[in-house]
Design an enzyme around this catalytic site. Structure first.
Site, PDB file in Angstrom:
ATOM      1  N   MET A  22      35.752  -4.604  -4.321  1.00 40.39           N
ATOM      2  CA  MET A  22      34.488  -5.300  -4.142  1.00 40.39           C
ATOM      3  C   MET A  22      34.494  -5.799  -2.702  1.00 40.39           C
ATOM      4  SD  MET A  22      31.609  -6.026  -5.340  1.00 40.39           S
ATOM      5  CE  MET A  22      31.616  -5.807  -7.111  1.00 40.39           C
ATOM      6  N   GLY A  53      35.463   0.172  -1.270  1.00 43.15           N
ATOM      7  CA  GLY A  53      36.756   0.847  -1.468  1.00 43.15           C
ATOM      8  C   GLY A  53      36.602   2.260  -0.946  1.00 43.15           C
ATOM      9  N   THR A 106      37.890  12.324  13.266  1.00 41.47           N
ATOM     10  CA  THR A 106      36.562  11.749  13.520  1.00 41.47           C
ATOM     11  C   THR A 106      36.655  10.817  14.723  1.00 41.47           C
ATOM     12  OG1 THR A 106      37.005   9.981  11.923  1.00 41.47           O
ATOM     13  CG2 THR A 106      35.846  11.906  11.112  1.00 41.47           C
ATOM     14  N   GLY A 149      31.362  12.257  17.272  1.00 38.67           N
ATOM     15  CA  GLY A 149      31.428  13.309  16.258  1.00 38.67           C
ATOM     16  C   GLY A 149      32.846  13.531  15.787  1.00 38.67           C
ATOM     17  N   ASP A 174      25.276  -0.820  10.723  1.00 40.86           N
ATOM     18  CA  ASP A 174      26.569  -1.224  10.150  1.00 40.86           C
ATOM     19  C   ASP A 174      27.439   0.033  10.017  1.00 40.86           C
ATOM     20  OD1 ASP A 174      28.660  -2.232   8.655  1.00 40.86           O
ATOM     21  OD2 ASP A 174      27.466  -2.627   6.851  1.00 40.86           O
ATOM     22  N   ASP A 216      34.029   7.095   5.426  1.00 39.65           N
ATOM     23  CA  ASP A 216      34.014   7.530   4.022  1.00 39.65           C
ATOM     24  C   ASP A 216      32.862   8.501   3.784  1.00 39.65           C
ATOM     25  OD1 ASP A 216      36.148   5.848   3.538  1.00 39.65           O
ATOM     26  OD2 ASP A 216      34.837   4.150   3.084  1.00 39.65           O
TER      27      ASP A 216
HETATM   28  O1  RIB Z   1      35.999   2.269   4.639  1.00 39.18           O
HETATM   29  C1  RIB Z   1      35.306   1.115   4.255  1.00 39.18           C
HETATM   30  C2  RIB Z   1      35.976   0.498   3.074  1.00 39.18           C
HETATM   31  O2  RIB Z   1      37.263   0.060   3.463  1.00 39.18           O
HETATM   32  C3  RIB Z   1      35.296  -0.731   2.524  1.00 39.18           C
HETATM   33  O3  RIB Z   1      34.342  -0.430   1.533  1.00 39.18           O
HETATM   34  C4  RIB Z   1      36.442  -1.586   2.042  1.00 39.18           C
HETATM   35  O4  RIB Z   1      36.480  -1.763   0.665  1.00 39.18           O
HETATM   36  C5  RIB Z   1      37.709  -0.917   2.556  1.00 39.18           C
HETATM   37  O5  RIB Z   1      38.358  -0.247   1.561  1.00 39.18           O
END
Ligand code: RIB
Length: 294
Positions: free
Chosen positions: A14, A41, A210, A215, A236, A242
């Site tokens: 969270m 996460g 990355t 890029g 942001d 991810d």
């Molecule tokens: O890469 C971003 C993530 O890193 C966040 O959502 C946080 O939970 C950490 O795991």
């Protein structure tokens, strides 16, 4: 056409997010602007990205028996992610991340909680899900021993494995040898190169690196191939890596080339930084293709 099957073995946190004009100095108390809790996460963020981009995503992980755990499972479920392999533990709390966002960058402190309990026996219990995957994805917010075991299972069964080495730590031989791609950012690459002096010489062809607004790049026959990204109006950057990984995997799982997958992932990540939050900001296939055609 059936959707490619992607299994993510990873973390759910969270995110406790504070926005402020700048980061506080050591010992300073600073008044922030806004506080939000958002599902995050690295594992869960990548799962949402891949699901929004057309993959059949299964998640293997653990949360605590608490309100955050319930919310994180429900949120993944609402994105169409198969949550049948997420276990709820009574004895530990769900993972959390304290995130400070300011106009230029962010800082993150993670307290792993239940993510630290994603042990090898969890993989044994949910092995069938791994074996049914076209691609398995993992990061380093769960124990290294487990990532090593996932790599062994993937290697033994010829399953493609993408390892996002975040946060950077020394990798095991199993991970290096059995991963199809390793996807650090520029800082993580430096940290990995320090930990393994021979890594880049011997396995450079596995690396997709990355580098934020520039890029990404990879190496073919000792030649570096740069794949530039699109301009973005940054709000942001949390979760941009991810998003890149989820999008990259979604294209690799469809049998696309490395170059195509990098272009697609760059475009997806450039969209993700234009919205607040991590999972919240993951784009759809239509949005990514529209940006690529612009
Ligand atoms: O890469 C971003 C993530 O890193 C966040 O959502 C946080 O939970 C950490 O795991």
């Amino acid at each position: 056409m059936s959707k490619p099957k992607v299994t993510i073995v990873g973390s759910l946190n969270m995110d406790l997010v504070v926005t402020a004009e700048r980061h506080p100095k050591i010992g300073e108390t600073l008044t922030g602007e806004k506080f939000t809790t958002l599902c995050g996460g690295k594992g869960a963020n990548q799962a949402v990205a891949a699901a929004r981009l057309g993959c059949d995503v299964t998640f293997i992980g653990r949360v605590g028996n608490d309100a955050f755990g319930t919310e994180m499972i429900e949120s993944l479920k609402s994105e169409g992610v198969n949550v049948d392999h997420i276990e709820v533990l009574d004895e530990v709390e769900s993972g959390i991340a304290m995130i400070t966002v300011n106009p230029l960058d962010n800082t993150i402190i993670v307290v792993p909680g239940a993510n630290a309990h994603v042990t090898k026996d969890v993989i044994d219990k949910h092995r069938e899900a791994l074996l049914e995957s076209d691609v398995v994805v993992t990061q380093l917010e769960i124990p290294m021993e487990t990532v090593d075991y996932v790599a062994e299972v993937c290697g033994d069964n010829n399953i493609e494995l993408v390892v996002n080495p975040a946060p950077a730590q020394k990798l095991t031989d199993n991970i290096i040898n059995n991963s199809t791609y390793i996807t650090p950012n520029q800082i993580e690459l430096t940290q990995l190169a320090e930990a393994h002096p021979e890594l880049l010489k011997d396995h450079i062809d596995k690396f997709v690196v990355t580098s934020g607004s520039k890029g990404c790049y990879y190496t073919v026959d000792a030649y570096r191939v740069d794949v530039p990204t699109m301009k973005a109006e940054v709000v942001d950057t949390t979760g941009a890596g991810d998003c890149f990984n989820g999008a990259f995997v979604s294209y690799i799982a469809q049998g696309r080339s490395l170059e195509e997958s990098c272009h697609f992932a760059n475009a997806a990540a450039s969209l993700s930084v234009e919205k607040f939050g991590a999972q919240n900001a993951m784009p759809t296939t239509e949005q990514v293709l529209e940006r690529m055609n612009r």
